[in-house]
Write a protein that holds these residues in place. Structure first.
Motif, PDB file in Angstrom:
ATOM      1  N   ARG A  79       0.870  -1.183   0.000  1.00 53.26           N
ATOM      2  CA  ARG A  79       0.000   0.000   0.000  1.00 53.26           C
ATOM      3  C   ARG A  79       0.908   1.235   0.000  1.00 53.26           C
ATOM      4  O   ARG A  79       2.021   1.160   0.521  1.00 53.26           O
ATOM      5  CB  ARG A  79      -0.844   0.062   1.268  1.00 53.26           C
ATOM      6  N   VAL A  80       0.409   2.347  -0.550  1.00 52.33           N
ATOM      7  CA  VAL A  80       1.125   3.612  -0.375  1.00 52.33           C
ATOM      8  C   VAL A  80       0.239   4.510   0.474  1.00 52.33           C
ATOM      9  O   VAL A  80      -0.896   4.789   0.113  1.00 52.33           O
ATOM     10  CB  VAL A  80       1.458   4.277  -1.727  1.00 52.33           C
ATOM     11  N   ARG A  81       0.740   4.889   1.640  1.00 47.37           N
ATOM     12  CA  ARG A  81      -0.026   5.738   2.552  1.00 47.37           C
ATOM     13  C   ARG A  81       0.810   6.975   2.880  1.00 47.37           C
ATOM     14  O   ARG A  81       1.945   6.837   3.341  1.00 47.37           O
ATOM     15  CB  ARG A  81      -0.360   4.988   3.847  1.00 47.37           C
ATOM     16  N   ASP A  82       0.235   8.135   2.665  1.00 50.91           N
ATOM     17  CA  ASP A  82       0.953   9.395   2.885  1.00 50.91           C
ATOM     18  C   ASP A  82       2.293   9.395   2.157  1.00 50.91           C
ATOM     19  O   ASP A  82       3.313   9.804   2.706  1.00 50.91           O
ATOM     20  CB  ASP A  82       1.164   9.646   4.387  1.00 50.91           C
ATOM     21  N   GLY A  83       2.266   8.851   0.953  1.00 51.04           N
ATOM     22  CA  GLY A  83       3.476   8.851   0.141  1.00 51.04           C
ATOM     23  C   GLY A  83       4.481   7.772   0.496  1.00 51.04           C
ATOM     24  O   GLY A  83       5.491   7.609  -0.196  1.00 51.04           O
ATOM     25  N   ALA A  84       4.197   7.028   1.560  1.00 52.59           N
ATOM     26  CA  ALA A  84       5.179   6.018   1.975  1.00 52.59           C
ATOM     27  C   ALA A  84       4.733   4.623   1.571  1.00 52.59           C
ATOM     28  O   ALA A  84       3.553   4.285   1.690  1.00 52.59           O
ATOM     29  CB  ALA A  84       5.381   6.089   3.481  1.00 52.59           C
ATOM     30  N   LEU A  85       5.619   3.849   1.107  1.00 53.09           N
ATOM     31  CA  LEU A  85       5.319   2.470   0.715  1.00 53.09           C
ATOM     32  C   LEU A  85       5.262   1.579   1.949  1.00 53.09           C
ATOM     33  O   LEU A  85       6.162   1.601   2.788  1.00 53.09           O
ATOM     34  CB  LEU A  85       6.408   1.970  -0.245  1.00 53.09           C
ATOM     35  N   GLN A  86       4.137   0.821   2.049  1.00 44.06           N
ATOM     36  CA  GLN A  86       4.042  -0.163   3.134  1.00 44.06           C
ATOM     37  C   GLN A  86       4.037  -1.537   2.480  1.00 44.06           C
ATOM     38  O   GLN A  86       3.211  -1.803   1.622  1.00 44.06           O
ATOM     39  CB  GLN A  86       2.755   0.028   3.925  1.00 44.06           C
ATOM     40  N   VAL A  87       4.955  -2.358   2.859  1.00 38.26           N
ATOM     41  CA  VAL A  87       5.044  -3.702   2.282  1.00 38.26           C
ATOM     42  C   VAL A  87       4.712  -4.705   3.377  1.00 38.26           C
ATOM     43  O   VAL A  87       5.239  -4.636   4.483  1.00 38.26           O
ATOM     44  CB  VAL A  87       6.454  -3.974   1.729  1.00 38.26           C
ATOM     45  N   GLN A  88       3.757  -5.608   3.031  1.00 34.51           N
ATOM     46  CA  GLN A  88       3.297  -6.559   4.040  1.00 34.51           C
ATOM     47  C   GLN A  88       3.505  -7.961   3.517  1.00 34.51           C
ATOM     48  O   GLN A  88       3.219  -8.264   2.351  1.00 34.51           O
ATOM     49  CB  GLN A  88       1.823  -6.283   4.306  1.00 34.51           C
ATOM     50  N   ASP A  89       3.980  -8.810   4.367  1.00 33.83           N
ATOM     51  CA  ASP A  89       4.193 -10.204   4.016  1.00 33.83           C
ATOM     52  C   ASP A  89       2.834 -10.913   4.055  1.00 33.83           C
ATOM     53  O   ASP A  89       2.091 -10.759   5.019  1.00 33.83           O
ATOM     54  CB  ASP A  89       5.196 -10.754   5.048  1.00 33.83           C
ATOM     55  N   GLY A  90       2.463 -11.604   2.974  1.00 31.70           N
ATOM     56  CA  GLY A  90       1.205 -12.352   2.989  1.00 31.70           C
ATOM     57  C   GLY A  90       0.126 -11.746   2.106  1.00 31.70           C
ATOM     58  O   GLY A  90       0.333 -10.702   1.484  1.00 31.70           O
ATOM     59  N   PRO A  91      -1.043 -12.403   2.082  1.00 31.51           N
ATOM     60  CA  PRO A  91      -2.129 -11.988   1.181  1.00 31.51           C
ATOM     61  C   PRO A  91      -2.897 -10.786   1.718  1.00 31.51           C
ATOM     62  O   PRO A  91      -2.768 -10.444   2.894  1.00 31.51           O
ATOM     63  CB  PRO A  91      -3.025 -13.210   1.134  1.00 31.51           C
TER      64      PRO A  91
END
Lengths: 423, 125
Positions: free
Chosen positions: B58-70
């Motif tokens: 996801r990109v939130r407030d310009g920052a990339l959030q990377v999550q392990d899993g579905p």
């Protein structure tokens, strides 16, 4: 012609041909909501034009032509919006313009669009619409309401009342179902023979629901239209015995439907029943010739036929009813059938047996249970007034409630005369 | 009209089923794809690896959030898709019911809204 007369003619045409016209209009667009909008627009145009121009010779054809023009206007408007490049005809045509001009509203008198549709073809369009409304991809709870609206022309508010939900909720469910039909592209088609067994039963169920609700709608009801639909369905399918069972069942129900208050079938004078409808009901039942054991609708029709036979013999054959209900409880067990079977047992073997045979699970808010229990208690010489009042509370039919309250009063005075010290 | 058949089923099956059953499943999938192709309705098909190798971003407030899993952690997972082009919902249902996955999972039939042709969005008709 006065506007009142024009309105009466338009209303008559509306009642008589709504379902036929919607079926024809929706078949070409596969869009029920658009067909309904177009048709209501053409009824409005009729109210504007008929008072001054007179009612056309073929009102149904007039309404259909105007509705078709309106459908075309919407399509053209949509094409204008979505087309990357305007083609010349679309650009030259302003749909809003034609919608308001009387010229576009008024079809040429000599043209009869319904002539293109032989009665059988219209029947098939209606049959297709029934299969759309009861498609497996449509929520079972909305199938009967959808048929009542799209095929029989009931108002959403009337349907909401019959299903005891808020009008807004019902309107929303109907809109959602119609959008779903269009967006998921549920086909307007009669399923082929292989798919028929799994597709037909929900259609019969929903038509059964339409007939049951139409019968409760009072003198102006569309009960005759629902019965006509069942008979048309059976005729078009030719050899389906359950469809003939449903045709027979709805015809018998119509034979003793009355507009002057509620009287239980058992207490009705058979001479007041329609001999023509009873003969039709019997004829349809004879057409149902199952290859296997009879299904639910045939058994229910046979039960009606036994009641109808009282006209001939002067008495009800409770033993025959007992046999039929036993079969019905095997083929299509339901709370309603279980309650009715207990009533029959009570007539055969006495009210104590009937009371003992009544089901006990899930009956707290089941109106027929309380009515049947009250009747059996009364016959057994017990105080039935509370049960009658409970049954009256649970019905949404004013005539039935009135009847049950009357019985409660009788039950109370019977109880008082039995009470020690009285008389 | 294009429909996407979304195949949902439990991922555990792949780990617990004996190899011969899995091979039988693969054979059924080969034959299903060949049947769709021969009928001229198949646009594309893809079976996905398990959600163990999935990554959700996801990109939130310009920052990339990377999550392990579905995206959604459910018992049954999206395991693959078929895109078919057929006349109507009944035809789509008829194809979906023949899919091997219908035997052990669930198949969601979603009509398409738009799709790209050579990078340009086209309405579904």
């Amino acid at each position: 012609m006065s506007s009142a007369e024009a309105r009466a003619a338009a209303e008559h045409a509306a009642r008589a041909s709504y379902g036929r016209l919607i079926a024809v209009l929706a078949a070409s667009s596969e869009d029920i909501a658009l067909a309904e909008d177009a048709l209501s627009g053409s009824f409005e145009a009729a109210l504007r034009h008929w008072p001054s121009q007179g009612v056309p010779e073929n009102p149904e054809g007039w309404l259909l032509t105007v509705a078709r023009n309106r459908q075309r206007d919407v399509w053209k408007a949509a094409a204008t919006r979505t087309a990357a490049q305007l083609d010349e005809t679309a650009a030259a045509h302003d749909p809003l313009d034609s919608r308001e001009s009387p010229g576009a509203d008024t079809p040429p008198g000599s043209y009869d669009p319904l002539a293109d549709h032989d009665p059988l073809a219209i029947g098939e369009r209606r049959l297709e619409l029934l299969f759309v409304c009861a498609h497996p991809a449509i929520d079972p709870a909305v199938r009967t309401p959808l048929m009542l609206q799209a095929v029989l022309g009931f108002e959403a508010a009337e349907i909401a009342r019959a299903f005891a939900v808020a009008p807004g909720t019902m309107a929303q469910r109907l809109v959602r179902a119609k959008r779903r039909i269009k967006d998921a592209r549920i086909p307007f088609a009669i399923p082929d023979r292989r798919a028929m067994p799994e597709r037909l039963f929900p259609v019969l169920e929903a038509v059964y629901g339409c007939a049951a609700i139409s019968l409760r709608q009072g003198p102006d009801s569309l009960a005759g239209e629902a019965q006509y639909l069942a008979v048309t369905l059976a005729g078009l399918l030719e050899n389906d015995s359950e469809a003939w069972g449903l045709a027979s069942l709805t015809t018998f129900a119509l034979a003793w439907s009355r507009t002057d208050g509620f009287v239980p079938l058992e207490e009705q004078d058979p001479d007041e029943w329609s001999p023509r409808l009873i003969a039709d009901g019997e004829a349809y039942l004879r057409k149902a010739q199952p290859s296997g054991p009879p299904g639910r609708f045939q058994l229910e029709a046979a039960i009606q036929a036994v009641h109808a036979d009282r006209r001939r013999t002067g008495e009800t054959d409770w033993a025959a009813l007992n046999t039929l209900y036993t079969a019905l409880l095997v083929v299509g067990p339901s709370l309603g059938a279980a309650v009715a079977a207990a009533v029959v047992a009570g007539r055969l073997h006495g009210p104590e047996t009937g009371l003992a045979a009544l089901p006990s699970d899930g009956v707290e808010a089941f109106q027929p249970y309380w009515a049947a229990r009250a009747d059996q208690m009364m016959r057994a010489g017990l105080d039935a007034s509370a049960c009658y009042l409970r049954a009256a509370e649970l019905t949404d039919d004013v005539a039935v409630a009135q009847f049950l309250r009357g019985r409660a009063v009788v039950a109370t005075s019977a109880e008082e005369s039995r009470a020690p010290g009285s008389a | 009209m294009r429909y996407t058949l979304l195949m949902h089923y439990s991922e555990e099956a792949g780990q617990v089923l004996p190899p011969e059953v899995l091979e039988e499943g693969r054979r059924a999938m080969r034959s299903y794809a060949a049947t769709l192709q021969a009928a001229g309705v198949l646009i594309s098909a893809e079976v996905l690896q398990s959600t163990a190798s999935s990554t959700t971003i996801r990109v939130r407030d310009g920052a990339l959030q990377v999550q392990d899993g579905p995206f959604a952690d459910t018992k049954e997972q999206l395991a693959g898709t078929f895109v078919i082009d057929v006349a109507d919902l009944d035809a789509a249902i008829a194809w979906a019911r023949q899919s091997p996955q219908a035997q052990w999972g669930a198949i969601e039939i979603r009509p398409g809204a738009t799709h790209t042709v050579a990078g340009v969005w086209q309405p579904n008709t």
